[in-house]
Each structure stands twice: as C-alpha cells, then as structure tokens.
Design a protein around this motif. Structure first.
Motif, short mmCIF file in Angstrom:
data_model
loop_
_atom_site.label_atom_id
_atom_site.label_comp_id
_atom_site.label_asym_id
_atom_site.label_seq_id
_atom_site.Cartn_x
_atom_site.Cartn_y
_atom_site.Cartn_z
N ASP A 162 0.82 -1.21 0.00
CA ASP A 162 0.00 0.00 0.00
C ASP A 162 0.85 1.26 0.00
O ASP A 162 0.52 2.24 -0.65
N ASN A 163 1.95 1.24 0.72
CA ASN A 163 2.79 2.42 0.80
C ASN A 163 3.61 2.65 -0.45
O ASN A 163 4.13 3.72 -0.66
N ASN A 164 3.75 1.64 -1.30
CA ASN A 164 4.56 1.79 -2.49
C ASN A 164 3.77 2.08 -3.75
O ASN A 164 4.32 2.57 -4.72
N ALA A 199 2.84 11.08 2.66
CA ALA A 199 3.46 12.36 2.36
C ALA A 199 4.54 12.69 3.40
O ALA A 199 5.63 13.14 3.05
N GLU A 200 4.24 12.44 4.66
CA GLU A 200 5.20 12.72 5.72
C GLU A 200 6.46 11.88 5.55
O GLU A 200 7.59 12.39 5.61
N ARG A 201 6.28 10.59 5.29
CA ARG A 201 7.43 9.70 5.08
C ARG A 201 8.26 10.16 3.89
O ARG A 201 9.48 10.23 3.95
N ILE A 252 10.26 13.28 4.73
CA ILE A 252 11.39 12.94 5.60
C ILE A 252 12.50 12.29 4.77
O ILE A 252 13.68 12.64 4.91
N GLU A 253 12.13 11.37 3.88
CA GLU A 253 13.13 10.72 3.02
C GLU A 253 13.85 11.75 2.15
O GLU A 253 15.07 11.69 1.98
N GLN A 254 13.10 12.69 1.59
CA GLN A 254 13.70 13.73 0.75
C GLN A 254 14.66 14.60 1.56
O GLN A 254 15.75 14.94 1.09
N ALA A 255 14.26 14.96 2.76
CA ALA A 255 15.12 15.79 3.61
C ALA A 255 16.38 15.03 4.00
O ALA A 255 17.47 15.61 4.05
N TYR A 268 13.30 11.39 15.31
CA TYR A 268 13.71 10.03 15.63
C TYR A 268 12.49 9.10 15.78
O TYR A 268 12.52 7.96 15.33
N ARG A 269 11.42 9.61 16.38
CA ARG A 269 10.19 8.79 16.49
C ARG A 269 9.62 8.49 15.12
O ARG A 269 9.19 7.38 14.85
N LYS A 270 9.62 9.50 14.24
CA LYS A 270 9.09 9.31 12.88
C LYS A 270 9.96 8.34 12.10
O LYS A 270 9.46 7.50 11.35
N LEU A 271 11.26 8.44 12.24
CA LEU A 271 12.17 7.52 11.55
C LEU A 271 11.89 6.09 11.98
O LEU A 271 11.86 5.17 11.15
#
Length: 85
Positions: free
Chosen positions: A3-5, A44-46, A49-52, A75-78
């Motif tokens: 689903d995420n991909n 979108a959040e993930r 974060i990956e882009q940043a 760190y929690r989001k990662l």
C-alpha cells in the motif's frame, strides 16, 4: 509494504514546468503529488522525511530544523516509518 509503495510507482514523469527543465529532486517531489489520487498524510510525511534525509546527507539535526520538528520527533518518525538506521 504494498500500500505504501503504490503511490510511488505511477507512469509518466514530470520533466519541466512551463517549458523550464527541473532538477531530479524537484521532479521526484512533483511526481509524488501528481496523479489521480493524493497520498495519505502518512505517505506524504514519510516521503518528505526521506527527501530531507537525502538533501542533508542524513544529518538529522539539519533534517529536523528543515522540517520544523524536534530531533526527538524526527527520531520517532524515523522509527515509525522504518527509516532508522
């Protein structure tokens, strides 16, 4: 997971805006939001974060500053998105 991909593998890439070429980072961001359906908030959040992490070469302090969140929240989001190393 699948689903995420799904949202990340759409046909057709954006290569220019109003005839002006865009760089790979800009194209990736625009492609992410292009299409018939919008990604979920979590997707979108993930993605952001990956882009940043890419932009700041994994420097988590700079990533948290750029995203306007604390390092602790980052760190929690990662961890939440399986991005922790």
């Amino acid at each position: 997971d699948q689903d995420n991909n799904d949202w990340n593998h759409r046909p057709g890439r954006i290569e220019s805006i109003q005839g002006q070429p865009i760089d790979a980072e800009e194209a990736e961001i625009l492609d992410f939001f292009a299409g018939d359906t919008m990604p979920s908030i979590e997707q979108a959040e993930r993605f952001l974060i990956e882009q940043a992490l890419k932009r700041y070469d994994g420097n988590r302090r700079k990533v948290s500053e750029a995203l306007g969140i604390s390092e602790r929240t980052l760190y929690r989001k990662l961890d939440q998105y399986g991005l922790a190393e």
